[in-house]
Design a protein around this motif. Structure first.
Motif, PDB file in Angstrom:
ATOM      1  N   LYS A  69       0.840  -1.196   0.000  1.00  0.00           N
ATOM      2  CA  LYS A  69       0.000   0.000   0.000  1.00  0.00           C
ATOM      3  C   LYS A  69       0.877   1.247   0.000  1.00  0.00           C
ATOM      4  O   LYS A  69       1.885   1.302   0.687  1.00  0.00           O
ATOM      5  CB  LYS A  69      -0.928  -0.006   1.218  1.00  0.00           C
ATOM      6  CG  LYS A  69      -1.922   1.133   1.257  1.00  0.00           C
ATOM      7  CD  LYS A  69      -2.790   1.076   2.519  1.00  0.00           C
ATOM      8  CE  LYS A  69      -3.725  -0.130   2.496  1.00  0.00           C
ATOM      9  NZ  LYS A  69      -4.673  -0.083   3.647  1.00  0.00           N
ATOM     10  N   GLN A  84      -2.657   5.924  -1.283  1.00  0.00           N
ATOM     11  CA  GLN A  84      -3.852   5.105  -1.074  1.00  0.00           C
ATOM     12  C   GLN A  84      -4.355   5.242   0.359  1.00  0.00           C
ATOM     13  O   GLN A  84      -5.562   5.331   0.597  1.00  0.00           O
ATOM     14  CB  GLN A  84      -3.564   3.635  -1.374  1.00  0.00           C
ATOM     15  CG  GLN A  84      -4.788   2.744  -1.142  1.00  0.00           C
ATOM     16  CD  GLN A  84      -4.557   1.292  -1.517  1.00  0.00           C
ATOM     17  OE1 GLN A  84      -3.594   0.971  -2.213  1.00  0.00           O
ATOM     18  NE2 GLN A  84      -5.425   0.417  -1.057  1.00  0.00           N
ATOM     19  N   SER A  92       0.412  -0.310  -5.917  1.00  0.00           N
ATOM     20  CA  SER A  92      -0.741   0.091  -5.111  1.00  0.00           C
ATOM     21  C   SER A  92      -1.342   1.391  -5.627  1.00  0.00           C
ATOM     22  O   SER A  92      -2.563   1.511  -5.786  1.00  0.00           O
ATOM     23  CB  SER A  92      -0.320   0.247  -3.649  1.00  0.00           C
ATOM     24  OG  SER A  92      -1.312   0.904  -2.893  1.00  0.00           O
TER      25      SER A  92
END
Length: 316
Positions: free
Chosen positions: A40, A44, A203
């Motif tokens: 991630k 995000q 991500s």
């Protein structure tokens, strides 16, 4: 210092739990902010915390992790003799109200917690000897900071067959640095409504696909200086890539000439294989001509967005 209880989780649905986590920074968020999370990006995480998107709920890894949590906790107790208990609560740091913790287990009689994990066999090397994946170290130090604990244990079931547990001491120097970064992310990005720089991670790319899956047909004016700086950088990189690819192809051809019709060429340091393979493929052009109904029946349509850059000619 006693942490505050933000919410009770016993009767929460997973979606309710995810929404509650948007109220602050949790243990799994710490590694994202510090740059140790391979799954991630900070961009995000910002979108999730500001209510744009929340984590997918239908996920096999999450499901089996929850199912096997009791198994991992029981095995930890069996091997160590340490009793553990559930804490069905989301805790908040006494002084830093943006720091949240939702731990798997308390260790009875110690100022310590237990985190239960499951992973596949391909990740075995990440747990050998004294190794612990950095993302989990961040998570555990975050929890110890929120709860004012002295240590943490982590237990992991690897590939459904190998069980490992480890002890991690509190690191106040690391925690101080972590709090500084978390505070900056929360106050200067989430609360300020200013997203962090988007990066080139998978991500971030996947998130942008989810956010903007299709174009709306409109044409907009981009901020000239910023956009043109990026475009010029992209074009420069493309030129470098084409140059490198051409050079790579030249070197490969020279090796192919050396190997000739042999399958393998060797040097004291390398083996070079130039094998013959067979590949079967469907002649889609002929299929559409001779059996159009069948071709249409088994054709799957999907949408995607492709970026192209074109130089605009300006009339003087």
């Amino acid at each position: 210092m006693q942490a505050e209880v933000l919410a009770l989780t016993r009767d929460m649905s997973r979606e309710e739990w995810l929404r509650a986590r948007q109220k602050g920074i949790g243990g799994s968020d710490a590694s994202v902010i510090l740059g140790f999370n391979p799954w991630k990006s900070a961009f995000q995480l910002y979108v999730e915390k500001t209510g744009g998107l929340i984590e997918e709920i239908d996920n096999d890894a999450i499901y089996w992790g929850n199912v096997l949590e009791d198994v991992v906790a029981d095995e930890f107790t069996r091997r160590t003799g340490k009793r553990v208990r559930r804490r069905n609560q989301i805790f908040r740091h006494k002084d830093h109200d943006f720091m949240l913790a939702n731990i798997d287990r308390d260790v009875v009689g110690e100022k310590a917690l237990l985190e239960c994990k499951t992973t596949n066999a391909f990740n075995y090397d990440a747990w050998t000897d004294d190794n612990i994946p950095p993302a989990y170290i961040c998570q555990l130090q975050h929890y110890m900071a929120v709860l004012d604990y002295e240590k943490a244990y982590i237990a992991v079931l690897i590939g459904g067959q190998k069980f490992v547990w480890k002890e991690i001491e509190r690191d106040d120097e690391f925690i101080e640095l972590m709090i500084e970064h978390e505070k900056d992310f929360w106050e200067n990005h989430v609360l300020a409504g200013v997203p962090p720089e988007v990066d080139g991670s998978d991500s971030a790319s996947e998130l942008l696909k989810q956010m903007y899956p299709e174009d709306n047909g409109e044409t907009i004016m981009l901020p000239s200086d910023d956009a043109e700086t990026l475009i010029e950088a992209i074009e420069s990189i493309k030129a470098e890539v084409r140059e490198k690819q051409a050079l790579q192809k030249e070197y490969e051809n020279k090796l192919k000439l050396m190997i000739g019709d042999a399958q393998t060429g060797v040097t004291p340091k390398f083996e070079v294989h130039h094998k013959t393979f067979e590949r079967n493929s469907i002649d889609t052009k002929r299929l559409k001509q001779e059996l159009p109904d069948i071709a249409e029946k088994y054709t799957k349509q999907s949408t995607y967005r492709r970026m192209t850059i074109k130089q605009v000619e300006v009339n003087e």
